[in-house]
Design a protein around this motif. Structure first.
Motif, PDB file in Angstrom:
ATOM      1  N   UNK A   1       0.828  -1.206   0.000  1.00 19.57           N
ATOM      2  CA  UNK A   1       0.000   0.000   0.000  1.00 19.57           C
ATOM      3  C   UNK A   1       0.867   1.262   0.000  1.00 19.57           C
ATOM      4  N   UNK A   2       1.957   1.228   0.753  1.00 17.04           N
ATOM      5  CA  UNK A   2       2.860   2.378   0.765  1.00 17.04           C
ATOM      6  C   UNK A   2       3.537   2.536  -0.603  1.00 17.04           C
ATOM      7  N   UNK A   3       3.979   1.439  -1.164  1.00 16.29           N
ATOM      8  CA  UNK A   3       4.648   1.472  -2.473  1.00 16.29           C
ATOM      9  C   UNK A   3       3.714   1.967  -3.565  1.00 16.29           C
ATOM     10  N   UNK A   4       2.439   1.561  -3.504  1.00 13.67           N
ATOM     11  CA  UNK A   4       1.475   1.880  -4.567  1.00 13.67           C
ATOM     12  C   UNK A   4       0.618   3.107  -4.252  1.00 13.67           C
ATOM     13  N   UNK A   5       0.933   3.794  -3.156  1.00 14.71           N
ATOM     14  CA  UNK A   5       0.167   4.978  -2.755  1.00 14.71           C
ATOM     15  C   UNK A   5      -1.322   4.683  -2.590  1.00 14.71           C
ATOM     16  N   UNK A   6      -1.628   3.556  -1.932  1.00 13.38           N
ATOM     17  CA  UNK A   6      -3.031   3.176  -1.697  1.00 13.38           C
ATOM     18  C   UNK A   6      -3.350   3.076  -0.204  1.00 13.38           C
ATOM     19  N   UNK A   7      -2.603   3.814   0.610  1.00 12.08           N
ATOM     20  CA  UNK A   7      -2.867   3.809   2.051  1.00 12.08           C
ATOM     21  C   UNK A   7      -4.283   4.291   2.349  1.00 12.08           C
TER      22      UNK A   7
END
Length: 333
Positions: free
Chosen positions: A126-132
């Motif tokens: 989620x952090x890597x893909x900006x989906x937090x």
């Protein structure tokens, strides 16, 4: 009375105890209390009050059977004032499925703490893909008070479908706290943690650290049972690596005494605790604000009708009441 006395005589020889069976962790002091009623201190976690210091540790979700189990557990938490951590919510996050298995606030009520749950690999992605924000939306959707992040590198390594963990988990947890603003609990899943891992976590602004210590349900062993016989033979030694709850609490207390920059004040002691006496021991021994958790002990009863689970929980609370009334910690243990 005659019947009772006869039963005492008939059972006397069957009920003798041996000194090897004594629980030396406690000193029994019977002189200073009547039978207890409401003598268990309330605890606060994530701003929510628990009437008893018992936590339903993360177990299951995402199957029809799991829904029945979770609803029973949530009902018990609402009735008796326990906190609850969900099993992995990955299926809800990624597919939006089985919402009813996780949307339990109507059974819990609003008074007790209730936490969603995701693995460290999902947080890393989620952090890597900006989906937090998707995680925050999921937590809000089920009206949870925050998120449990379970740290499980050995389980993921042994799991046939396991995810690779690329970033040290402590860095991922810290980044997630900063990006999300979601209250976070961190736990292991059956191996527990060593001194340095505990110290690093306790320096973060977490709601709590849950032990997930060695001695309870071991998810590394579960994954090996799902594997081939050859793979199980080769990797089984890894399943016996870990730290039990006694060792972990000694670590935590030592950290409390030696470090002055701790930001986490709460522990959830779990992993291998069998009953209220184990729980009471850790409550008295800990220098932190502490509650204790069960998973498999609850699961045994939550699979059946609710009344069986209710009776079990009630027995645990009554046992804890007796412990608070009559037992002192033996300083030698």
């Amino acid at each position: 009375m005659k019947k009772r006395k006869t039963e005492h005589l008939n059972l006397a020889f069957q009920s003798r105890t041996d000194m090897s069976e004594i629980d030396n962790r406690f000193i029994y002091e019977p002189m200073f209390s009547g039978h207890p009623k409401n003598n268990i201190p309330e605890t606060v976690l994530a701003g929510k009050k628990q009437r008893v210091p018992i936590w339903v540790s993360s177990m299951t979700g995402g199957t029809d059977y799991a829904g029945h189990i979770n609803r029973n557990l949530a009902r018990a938490c609402g009735e008796f004032g326990m906190g609850m951590g969900l099993g992995s919510c990955r299926v809800l996050l990624e597919e939006g499925k089985y919402l009813s298995h996780f949307d339990l606030r109507k059974y819990l009520g609003n008074e007790v703490p209730f936490f969603a749950n995701l693995g460290i690999s999902q947080i890393e992605k989620a952090i890597k893909n900006n989906t937090v924000d998707d995680i925050a939306a999921m937590v809000e959707k089920i009206r949870a008070d925050g998120l449990i992040i379970h740290i499980n590198p050995i389980q993921e390594w042994l799991q046939p479908e396991g995810d690779a963990i690329e970033v040290p988990p402590i860095e991922t947890v810290q980044a997630f706290i900063e990006k999300s603003g979601i209250p976070v609990i961190v736990k292991e899943v059956g191996q527990g943690m060593g001194y340095e891992s505990l110290k690093a976590l306790l320096k973060l602004p977490l709601v709590a650290v849950e032990f997930g210590a060695f001695g309870g349900t071991n998810f590394a062993q579960i994954e090996l049972e799902r594997s081939t016989p050859e793979r199980k033979r080769l990797y089984e030694p890894l399943a016996y690596i870990g730290n039990d709850a006694y060792k972990m609490l000694d670590y935590a207390n030592s950290i409390m005494q030696s470090e002055n920059d701790l930001k986490c004040e709460n522990l959830i002691v779990s992993g291998g605790l069998k009953n209220y006496l184990d729980g009471y021991y850790f409550l008295q021994k800990s220098q932190f604000k502490t509650i204790y958790g069960h998973a498999s002990a609850f699961l045994e009863y939550a699979r059946e009708e609710y009344e069986l689970l209710r009776d079990f929980v009630e027995s645990q609370i009554k046992g804890l009441q007796i412990a608070y009334a009559y037992l002192k910690l033996n300083k030698e243990y």
